[in-house]
Scaffold this motif. Structure first.
Motif, mmCIF file in Angstrom:
data_model
loop_
_atom_site.group_PDB
_atom_site.id
_atom_site.type_symbol
_atom_site.label_atom_id
_atom_site.label_comp_id
_atom_site.label_asym_id
_atom_site.label_seq_id
_atom_site.Cartn_x
_atom_site.Cartn_y
_atom_site.Cartn_z
ATOM 1 N N GLU A 120 0.944 -1.254 -0.270
ATOM 2 C CA GLU A 120 -0.044 0.445 -0.250
ATOM 3 C C GLU A 120 0.648 1.042 0.314
ATOM 4 O O GLU A 120 2.452 1.107 0.081
ATOM 5 C CB GLU A 120 -0.891 -0.360 1.687
ATOM 6 C CG GLU A 120 -1.775 -1.039 1.574
ATOM 7 C CD GLU A 120 -2.944 -1.130 2.295
ATOM 8 O OE1 GLU A 120 -2.455 0.196 3.372
ATOM 9 O OE2 GLU A 120 -3.988 -2.288 2.650
ATOM 10 N N GLY A 121 0.018 2.082 -0.836
ATOM 11 C CA GLY A 121 0.919 3.579 -0.121
ATOM 12 C C GLY A 121 1.922 3.887 -1.369
ATOM 13 O O GLY A 121 1.649 3.132 -2.635
ATOM 14 N N SER A 166 11.120 1.867 1.808
ATOM 15 C CA SER A 166 9.692 1.330 2.258
ATOM 16 C C SER A 166 9.500 2.983 2.786
ATOM 17 O O SER A 166 10.730 3.473 2.933
ATOM 18 C CB SER A 166 10.452 0.221 3.133
ATOM 19 O OG SER A 166 8.435 0.370 3.721
ATOM 20 N N THR A 167 7.937 3.200 2.040
ATOM 21 C CA THR A 167 7.721 4.531 3.486
ATOM 22 C C THR A 167 7.373 3.673 4.474
ATOM 23 O O THR A 167 6.440 5.061 5.230
ATOM 24 C CB THR A 167 6.891 4.709 2.313
ATOM 25 O OG1 THR A 167 5.245 3.950 2.351
ATOM 26 C CG2 THR A 167 7.256 5.057 0.592
ATOM 27 N N HIS A 195 -0.015 -1.754 -7.702
ATOM 28 C CA HIS A 195 0.913 -2.633 -6.399
ATOM 29 C C HIS A 195 1.072 -4.064 -5.663
ATOM 30 O O HIS A 195 0.544 -4.034 -4.544
ATOM 31 C CB HIS A 195 -1.223 -1.885 -5.693
ATOM 32 C CG HIS A 195 -0.789 -0.299 -5.752
ATOM 33 N ND1 HIS A 195 -0.502 0.582 -4.834
ATOM 34 C CD2 HIS A 195 -1.328 0.547 -6.162
ATOM 35 C CE1 HIS A 195 -0.630 1.017 -4.691
ATOM 36 N NE2 HIS A 195 -1.579 1.381 -5.778
ATOM 37 N N ARG A 196 1.520 -4.484 -6.318
ATOM 38 C CA ARG A 196 2.256 -5.148 -6.259
ATOM 39 C C ARG A 196 4.086 -5.638 -6.390
ATOM 40 O O ARG A 196 4.900 -5.357 -7.281
ATOM 41 C CB ARG A 196 1.970 -6.845 -7.111
ATOM 42 C CG ARG A 196 0.629 -7.002 -6.379
ATOM 43 C CD ARG A 196 0.312 -8.461 -7.656
ATOM 44 N NE ARG A 196 0.903 -9.964 -6.364
ATOM 45 C CZ ARG A 196 0.352 -10.109 -5.341
ATOM 46 N NH1 ARG A 196 -0.924 -9.587 -4.729
ATOM 47 N NH2 ARG A 196 -0.071 -11.181 -4.052
ATOM 48 N N PHE A 197 4.548 -5.450 -5.153
ATOM 49 C CA PHE A 197 6.890 -6.345 -5.467
ATOM 50 C C PHE A 197 6.320 -7.551 -5.759
ATOM 51 O O PHE A 197 6.114 -8.018 -5.103
ATOM 52 C CB PHE A 197 7.014 -5.784 -3.910
ATOM 53 C CG PHE A 197 8.184 -6.178 -3.954
ATOM 54 C CD1 PHE A 197 8.928 -4.179 -4.092
ATOM 55 C CD2 PHE A 197 9.351 -6.713 -3.469
ATOM 56 C CE1 PHE A 197 10.311 -4.862 -4.445
ATOM 57 C CE2 PHE A 197 10.550 -6.515 -3.550
ATOM 58 C CZ PHE A 197 10.901 -5.591 -4.177
ATOM 59 N N GLU A 198 7.606 -7.632 -6.865
ATOM 60 C CA GLU A 198 7.832 -9.003 -6.995
ATOM 61 C C GLU A 198 9.042 -8.593 -7.431
ATOM 62 O O GLU A 198 9.797 -8.544 -7.394
ATOM 63 C CB GLU A 198 6.601 -9.226 -8.464
ATOM 64 C CG GLU A 198 7.408 -11.177 -9.462
ATOM 65 C CD GLU A 198 6.506 -11.392 -10.016
ATOM 66 O OE1 GLU A 198 5.635 -11.734 -10.212
ATOM 67 O OE2 GLU A 198 6.649 -11.096 -10.741
ATOM 68 N N LEU A 199 9.725 -10.319 -6.589
ATOM 69 C CA LEU A 199 10.771 -10.913 -6.168
ATOM 70 C C LEU A 199 11.532 -11.556 -7.439
ATOM 71 O O LEU A 199 10.785 -13.062 -6.753
ATOM 72 C CB LEU A 199 11.705 -10.366 -4.857
ATOM 73 C CG LEU A 199 13.059 -11.248 -5.296
ATOM 74 C CD1 LEU A 199 13.719 -10.284 -5.807
ATOM 75 C CD2 LEU A 199 12.995 -11.433 -3.799
#
Length: 86
Positions: A24-25, A37-38, A69-73
């Motif tokens: 989020e954010g 990161s926030t 809004h998805r972080f993928e590694l």
């Protein structure tokens, strides 16, 4: 709903691990291509640094992607054991 997706597969003697995590954010891009990161506090993202060191130490590769809004590694490592290498 927050759901972390983890996929592990082998193909052509490569182990691929894909982790997709919603956020989020905002993510703040850093000069090294990663994201800051926030979230409040000092310990966010420390696990990611450990993963990067481990992957690099083992001659693997990693890719970050951010969308919808998805972080993928994605981590790729040789699936061959030292006994398999001539």
């Amino acid at each position: 709903q927050k759901t972390i997706q983890v996929t592990v597969a082998t193909r052509h003697q490569m182990l691929t691990i894909r982790i997709s995590n919603p956020y989020e954010g905002k993510l703040l891009p850093r000069s090294d291509g990663r994201y800051a990161s926030t979230k409040r506090g000092n310990n966010h993202g420390l696990g990611l640094d450990t993963i990067i060191r481990t992957v690099t130490k083992n001659c693997g590769t990693y890719i970050f992607d951010v969308s919808d809004h998805r972080f993928e590694l994605v981590v790729m490592l040789s699936a061959r054991s030292e006994d398999d290498i001539d």
